[in-house]
Scaffold this motif. Structure first.
Motif, PDB file in Angstrom:
ATOM      1  N   SER A   1     -12.307   1.763  -2.000  1.00 45.14           N
ATOM      2  CA  SER A   1     -13.440   1.212  -2.757  1.00 45.14           C
ATOM      3  C   SER A   1     -12.988   0.209  -3.813  1.00 45.14           C
ATOM      4  CB  SER A   1     -14.209   2.337  -3.472  1.00 45.14           C
ATOM      5  OG  SER A   1     -14.642   3.279  -2.529  1.00 45.14           O
ATOM      6  N   SER A   2     -11.910   0.559  -4.541  1.00 49.24           N
ATOM      7  CA  SER A   2     -11.407  -0.350  -5.585  1.00 49.24           C
ATOM      8  C   SER A   2     -11.010  -1.689  -4.989  1.00 49.24           C
ATOM      9  CB  SER A   2     -10.167   0.246  -6.264  1.00 49.24           C
ATOM     10  OG  SER A   2     -10.499   1.396  -6.965  1.00 49.24           O
ATOM     11  N   LEU A   3     -10.253  -1.624  -3.883  1.00 50.14           N
ATOM     12  CA  LEU A   3      -9.770  -2.868  -3.274  1.00 50.14           C
ATOM     13  C   LEU A   3     -10.931  -3.666  -2.702  1.00 50.14           C
ATOM     14  CD1 LEU A   3      -6.452  -1.880  -1.464  1.00 50.14           C
ATOM     15  CD2 LEU A   3      -6.733  -3.445  -3.398  1.00 50.14           C
ATOM     16  N   LYS A   4     -11.875  -2.968  -2.066  1.00 45.36           N
ATOM     17  CA  LYS A   4     -13.008  -3.656  -1.443  1.00 45.36           C
ATOM     18  C   LYS A   4     -13.826  -4.380  -2.508  1.00 45.36           C
ATOM     19  CE  LYS A   4     -16.536  -3.226   2.045  1.00 45.36           C
ATOM     20  NZ  LYS A   4     -17.237  -2.347   3.007  1.00 45.36           N
ATOM     21  N   LYS A   5     -14.031  -3.676  -3.618  1.00 45.84           N
ATOM     22  CA  LYS A   5     -14.818  -4.269  -4.714  1.00 45.84           C
ATOM     23  C   LYS A   5     -14.097  -5.498  -5.263  1.00 45.84           C
ATOM     24  CE  LYS A   5     -16.656  -2.934  -9.206  1.00 45.84           C
ATOM     25  NZ  LYS A   5     -16.308  -1.999 -10.286  1.00 45.84           N
TER      26      LYS A   5
ATOM     27  N   ILE B   1      -8.765  -3.340 -11.587  1.00 44.59           N
ATOM     28  CA  ILE B   1      -8.675  -2.037 -10.904  1.00 44.59           C
ATOM     29  C   ILE B   1      -8.843  -0.890 -11.905  1.00 44.59           C
ATOM     30  CG2 ILE B   1      -7.187  -0.507  -9.506  1.00 44.59           C
ATOM     31  CD1 ILE B   1      -8.204  -2.868  -7.897  1.00 44.59           C
ATOM     32  N   ALA B   2      -8.390  -1.113 -13.133  1.00 44.48           N
ATOM     33  CA  ALA B   2      -8.610  -0.162 -14.229  1.00 44.48           C
ATOM     34  C   ALA B   2      -8.115   1.254 -13.913  1.00 44.48           C
ATOM     35  CB  ALA B   2     -10.091  -0.137 -14.624  1.00 44.48           C
ATOM     36  N   THR B   3      -6.877   1.364 -13.466  1.00 40.24           N
ATOM     37  CA  THR B   3      -6.262   2.688 -13.293  1.00 40.24           C
ATOM     38  C   THR B   3      -5.054   2.738 -14.226  1.00 40.24           C
ATOM     39  OG1 THR B   3      -4.480   2.224 -11.719  1.00 40.24           O
ATOM     40  CG2 THR B   3      -6.714   2.428 -10.816  1.00 40.24           C
ATOM     41  N   PRO B   4      -4.462   3.919 -14.402  1.00 39.02           N
ATOM     42  CA  PRO B   4      -3.199   3.980 -15.165  1.00 39.02           C
ATOM     43  C   PRO B   4      -2.094   3.201 -14.444  1.00 39.02           C
ATOM     44  CG  PRO B   4      -4.139   6.178 -14.853  1.00 39.02           C
ATOM     45  CD  PRO B   4      -4.922   5.246 -13.981  1.00 39.02           C
TER      46      PRO B   4
ATOM     47  N   MET C   1       0.817  -1.211   0.000  1.00 38.08           N
ATOM     48  CA  MET C   1       0.000   0.000   0.000  1.00 38.08           C
ATOM     49  C   MET C   1       0.860   1.274   0.000  1.00 38.08           C
ATOM     50  SD  MET C   1      -3.612  -0.923   1.402  1.00 38.08           S
ATOM     51  CE  MET C   1      -3.953   0.467   0.358  1.00 38.08           C
ATOM     52  N   GLU C   2       1.994   1.191  -0.641  1.00 39.93           N
ATOM     53  CA  GLU C   2       2.874   2.353  -0.809  1.00 39.93           C
ATOM     54  C   GLU C   2       2.141   3.446  -1.581  1.00 39.93           C
ATOM     55  OE1 GLU C   2       5.928   3.021   0.150  1.00 39.93           O
ATOM     56  OE2 GLU C   2       6.312   1.110   1.172  1.00 39.93           O
ATOM     57  N   PRO C   3       2.428   4.718  -1.295  1.00 34.55           N
ATOM     58  CA  PRO C   3       1.765   5.810  -2.018  1.00 34.55           C
ATOM     59  C   PRO C   3       2.043   5.755  -3.517  1.00 34.55           C
ATOM     60  CG  PRO C   3       3.621   6.625  -0.701  1.00 34.55           C
ATOM     61  CD  PRO C   3       3.369   5.218  -0.274  1.00 34.55           C
ATOM     62  N   THR C   4       0.973   5.691  -4.297  1.00 35.96           N
ATOM     63  CA  THR C   4       1.104   5.662  -5.766  1.00 35.96           C
ATOM     64  C   THR C   4       0.150   6.661  -6.403  1.00 35.96           C
ATOM     65  OG1 THR C   4      -0.607   3.987  -6.024  1.00 35.96           O
ATOM     66  CG2 THR C   4       1.659   3.182  -5.747  1.00 35.96           C
ATOM     67  N   ASN C   5      -0.403   7.553  -5.592  1.00 33.39           N
ATOM     68  CA  ASN C   5      -1.384   8.514  -6.111  1.00 33.39           C
ATOM     69  C   ASN C   5      -2.630   7.801  -6.640  1.00 33.39           C
ATOM     70  OD1 ASN C   5      -1.735  11.218  -6.072  1.00 33.39           O
ATOM     71  ND2 ASN C   5      -0.357  11.680  -7.777  1.00 33.39           N
ATOM     72  N   GLY C   6      -2.921   6.640  -6.083  1.00 31.84           N
ATOM     73  CA  GLY C   6      -4.130   5.909  -6.456  1.00 31.84           C
ATOM     74  C   GLY C   6      -4.047   5.161  -7.767  1.00 31.84           C
ATOM     75  N   ILE C   7      -2.856   5.158  -8.372  1.00 29.05           N
ATOM     76  CA  ILE C   7      -2.689   4.331  -9.573  1.00 29.05           C
ATOM     77  C   ILE C   7      -1.858   3.102  -9.203  1.00 29.05           C
ATOM     78  CG2 ILE C   7      -2.825   6.395 -11.040  1.00 29.05           C
ATOM     79  CD1 ILE C   7       0.233   5.984 -11.570  1.00 29.05           C
ATOM     80  N   ILE C   8      -1.649   2.208 -10.183  1.00 28.30           N
ATOM     81  CA  ILE C   8      -0.811   1.034  -9.925  1.00 28.30           C
ATOM     82  C   ILE C   8       0.613   1.372 -10.347  1.00 28.30           C
ATOM     83  CG2 ILE C   8      -0.358  -1.354 -10.608  1.00 28.30           C
ATOM     84  CD1 ILE C   8      -3.406  -1.662 -10.978  1.00 28.30           C
ATOM     85  N   GLU C   9       1.550   1.181  -9.430  1.00 31.07           N
ATOM     86  CA  GLU C   9       2.958   1.373  -9.791  1.00 31.07           C
ATOM     87  C   GLU C   9       3.652   0.019  -9.771  1.00 31.07           C
ATOM     88  OE1 GLU C   9       3.816   6.057  -8.812  1.00 31.07           O
ATOM     89  OE2 GLU C   9       4.710   4.562  -7.495  1.00 31.07           O
ATOM     90  N   VAL C  10       4.320  -0.269 -10.901  1.00 30.87           N
ATOM     91  CA  VAL C  10       4.872  -1.619 -11.079  1.00 30.87           C
ATOM     92  C   VAL C  10       6.369  -1.634 -10.788  1.00 30.87           C
ATOM     93  CG1 VAL C  10       3.119  -2.380 -12.704  1.00 30.87           C
ATOM     94  CG2 VAL C  10       5.135  -1.161 -13.565  1.00 30.87           C
ATOM     95  N   GLY C  11       6.818  -2.793 -10.289  1.00 28.89           N
ATOM     96  CA  GLY C  11       8.232  -2.978  -9.988  1.00 28.89           C
ATOM     97  C   GLY C  11       8.688  -2.013  -8.916  1.00 28.89           C
ATOM     98  N   CYS C  12       9.987  -1.914  -8.751  1.00 34.21           N
ATOM     99  CA  CYS C  12      10.550  -0.850  -7.914  1.00 34.21           C
ATOM    100  C   CYS C  12      12.025  -0.787  -8.202  1.00 34.21           C
ATOM    101  CB  CYS C  12      10.266  -1.061  -6.429  1.00 34.21           C
ATOM    102  SG  CYS C  12      11.318  -2.266  -5.617  1.00 34.21           S
ATOM    103  N   GLN C  13      12.607   0.391  -7.926  1.00 41.83           N
ATOM    104  CA  GLN C  13      14.049   0.534  -8.093  1.00 41.83           C
ATOM    105  C   GLN C  13      14.761  -0.036  -6.870  1.00 41.83           C
ATOM    106  OE1 GLN C  13      14.850   3.866 -11.310  1.00 41.83           O
ATOM    107  NE2 GLN C  13      14.829   4.745  -9.282  1.00 41.83           N
ATOM    108  N   GLY C  14      15.976  -0.463  -7.068  1.00 43.99           N
ATOM    109  CA  GLY C  14      16.790  -0.957  -5.960  1.00 43.99           C
ATOM    110  C   GLY C  14      17.492   0.199  -5.261  1.00 43.99           C
TER     111      GLY C  14
END
Lengths: 350, 350
Positions: free
Chosen positions: A342-346, A291-294, A151-164
């Motif tokens: 709401s997105s997660l609950k749904k 989830i249908a977000t960017p 649940m890291e802050p992503t501005n409500g979108i999906i952020e993939v991977g992460c930097q090391g």
């Protein structure tokens, strides 16, 4: 702590429980207390991390994970509520995500998944203190799952991977002497210039991976040196944080840094691997579709890397603008907290 | 503490009583205890400074002053005795001088001067902590005298005057951000280069005063900055020590430094005036003639400046090579301690 209130108010309550890394006892106690009487959850406490698991008997298990700690305050504690926002230390990173997870843990008495809620300590400091590290050591089955949502802050979108992330120390050396007879010594602070030159001439690499542009970085985060007000100092130590994209292993990143600073003493303090985007994984594809977000790349290191390393697909999805994480003017839109919830609950209820 | 032993052994005993600035209670207790039963001395204790005065009824009074504190250890505590030297923290600056003064205080039951022995605290740190400062506030008559000898290390010669010392802070500023999204912040550590450039391009002035060449200096003595391992730091503070020759007032020295660092935040921490050579003063002329050693300028700031400011002629005269003061390999020749002791004893006894 009252869970049955607006997500904004719940976030504010959480912001106002001070929980700088290694000082998470108070918040962990309250989280544990709020979950321990719920019949649909089995709660385990490990140091200052709290694990709450459903046992609905579903075939797939999802982890929903959030860290309880924050960086130190910067004139932004306690927090405040405005008409639209919750402001203050940790509002973005990640008390608002904790609020979402806590509410889901209370409300979802059934789901098409089994769910493990992880509320853990010391994510903001060296890996060795990370709550998930301790859980792995003491009872690693608690982390078993088919898919993990951080649940890291992503501005409500999906952020993939992460930097090391690498943290290392570079030092400048000299010889002590009385500062009134400075010509008998060599000043280590005066010798910092070539280290700064390396840092200031570093050019950030921006590789495109699976269609998403990452952005590496090299930042000095601490500097410390000097003995007394009248002594020419013989040592200055600078801690440097290098962020590297998912196309690079921690080992290669370390080699790169050793090359860059090969004229100076170099001491590796901490290394955290990057995580791939996971966009070729079926579970991630399905989640992204539902989830249908960017989608965007995750610049910050997150514990998706830990799950990725264990072969578990993981993504970042939470309220709050990541540009405001660790910023003095941290603030999160209440509407965004509600949307993520709401997105997660749904998705979990279907 | 046994005073009736070789000056080398007494110095070693003193070296081995840890007395880093602001931790002088143990040594002050022992000094006080060793002097308090002597009939020819009146002993006063002020905080961790000890004042012992004769009242022989002579027309002139001489102060013999030494500070009890040392800088922090640097792998040179405890000390050792070799065939020729006492080594270790404070052996030069200035436990060997303290040994001389202690022995004189015990042995000189008569003199052609009245004598005030000052054993004082916290000379190595900011002026406000200096033991003489506290004595001045609580009972400044204790410092009355016609002539003051500071037992600062001078390699057994007479060092005249002293350079002044300014300590000030200069800071580099930035904006905090998460180090994974460093482009949202401004790194204060990365912004240090122009401050270092000013320091590294400074050219030391070497004025000749009353025939003696002084040598000014500009040395960074401390640096400190950084919030956490993953935060772009918004502030780095550097403490800088400027040493200036006796032809310059503290006010002018401060103006010079403000000009040199006019592009940066500047905060004056501490200012100590220089002292003139005093070579035109009759009492100093007589002392110089009687002791018959070479003369040199004093580069370090010493409390001669305090006496000079009060209109009292003062010189530096003590065992130990000042180039080794605050140096990890501090060491003093036992022969030199004995020579200084003999010269002073002879002068005071005549």
């Amino acid at each position: 702590m009252k869970i049955n209130q607006d997500l904004g108010d719940l976030t504010l309550d959480l912001v106002n429980i001070s929980s700088v890394s290694q000082d998470e006892k108070a918040i962990a106690d309250l989280v544990q207390e709020s979950l321990s009487n719920l019949n649909h959850l089995t709660v385990t406490r490990i140091a200052n991390s709290v694990v709450a698991q459903t046992n609905f008997g579903n075939s797939k298990r999802v982890v929903i994970a959030g860290h309880l700690d924050t960086v130190p305050a910067n004139n932004n504690f306690p927090g405040k509520k405005t008409d639209t926002d919750i402001t203050g230390l940790g509002s973005v990173d990640m008390k608002s995500g904790i609020a979402v997870a806590l509410k889901l843990a209370h409300e979802l008495t059934k789901s098409n998944f089994d769910i493990t809620y992880l509320f853990y300590e010391s994510e903001e400091i060296e890996t060795k203190f990370n709550g998930l590290e301790l859980i792995t050591k003491q009872n690693k089955d608690l982390l078993n799952c088919d898919f993990a949502i951080l649940m890291e802050p992503t501005n409500g979108i999906i952020e993939v991977g992460c930097q090391g992330s690498l943290r290392f120390e570079v030092s400048a050396k000299g010889n002590r002497a009385h500062s009134a007879r400075w010509w008998n010594g060599e000043n280590a602070i005066h010798a910092l210039s070539p280290i700064l030159e390396v840092i200031n001439s570093y050019e950030s690499r921006e590789p495109v991976i699976d269609g998403y542009k990452f952005r590496e970085g090299l930042q000095a985060v601490k500097i410390n040196g000097g003995v007394a007000g009248n002594v020419v100092p013989d040592l200055v130590t600078m801690t440097i944080n290098h962020r590297f994209a998912p196309d690079t292993t921690a080992k290669v990143a370390e080699e790169n840094m050793r090359k860059l600073f090969n004229n100076f003493d170099f001491k590796l303090m901490d290394a955290a691997s990057a995580a791939p985007t996971g966009l070729n994984n079926e579970l991630i594809k399905n989640f992204v579709q539902a989830i249908a977000t960017p989608i965007a790349p995750k610049f910050g290191w997150t514990d998706v890397a830990r799950f990725a390393a264990a072969g578990i697909p993981a993504i970042n999805f939470g309220p709050g603008d990541p540009n405001l994480a660790h910023h003095p003017s941290e603030a999160v839109k209440i509407k965004q907290i509600e949307d993520v919830y709401s997105s997660l609950k749904k998705w979990l209820s279907n």
